[in-house]
Motif scaffolding. Structure first.
Motif, short mmCIF file in Angstrom:
data_model
loop_
_atom_site.label_atom_id
_atom_site.label_comp_id
_atom_site.label_asym_id
_atom_site.label_seq_id
_atom_site.Cartn_x
_atom_site.Cartn_y
_atom_site.Cartn_z
N SER A 123 42.18 45.01 39.35
CA SER A 123 42.45 46.60 40.55
C SER A 123 42.83 46.83 39.54
CB SER A 123 42.86 46.27 41.67
OG SER A 123 42.12 45.08 42.93
N ARG A 149 32.80 47.55 44.89
CA ARG A 149 33.92 47.05 44.24
C ARG A 149 34.59 48.27 44.03
NH1 ARG A 149 33.63 45.57 38.92
NH2 ARG A 149 31.34 46.89 39.38
N HIS A 196 39.41 53.88 43.09
CA HIS A 196 39.77 52.40 43.19
C HIS A 196 38.92 51.64 42.81
CE1 HIS A 196 43.06 54.11 46.18
NE2 HIS A 196 42.30 55.04 46.72
N ASN A 221 38.08 48.05 42.71
CA ASN A 221 38.20 46.04 42.81
C ASN A 221 37.24 45.52 42.15
OD1 ASN A 221 40.40 47.37 44.12
ND2 ASN A 221 39.09 47.77 45.88
#
Length: 124
Positions: free
Chosen positions: A17, A67, A82, A84
């Motif tokens: 991440s 994601r 973000h 991920n």
């Protein structure tokens, strides 16, 4: 005029991440769209995630749905992406862009302001 400065890029392993940040300064439109674009080596720049400040609606490219998450902090004029479960295809230069609502189609439009970009590299 609007200024955008990205930060937070770096190297991450597959599945990892990362959080990208975009600091927005300058004229503060009541309603505008902020979009993160990605440009892989040798490829065109493509929008991956956008947020409309007027109602906080978010928009995602199919390749990143589930994601990536785009968010904002209106008190500090900071925008975040973000990442991920990163994948090798997420590698590229990430640009923060600000513009009118039509920018939320994830396509550049007239009146778009751009940051200088931050590099993300996903390795296996």
């Amino acid at each position: 005029q609007v200024q955008l400065v990205e930060s937070g890029g770096g190297s991450v392993q597959v599945g990892g991440s990362l959080r990208l940040s975009c600091a927005r300064t300058g004229y503060n439109f009541n309603n505008h769209c902020v979009v993160w674009f990605r440009q892989a080596p040798g490829k065109e720049r493509k929008g991956v995630a956008g947020i409309y400040v007027g109602n906080n609606n978010t928009y995602y490219a199919d390749s990143v749905k589930g994601r990536f998450t785009i968010s904002l902090d209106t008190t500090t004029n900071m925008y975040y992406l973000h990442i991920n479960n990163s994948q090798p295809e997420d590698t590229g230069m990430y640009y923060c862009a600000s513009g009118p609502f039509r920018l939320c189609t994830l396509e550049p439009v007239t009146g778009t302001y751009w940051g200088q970009g931050t590099q993300v590299t996903v390795s296996s």
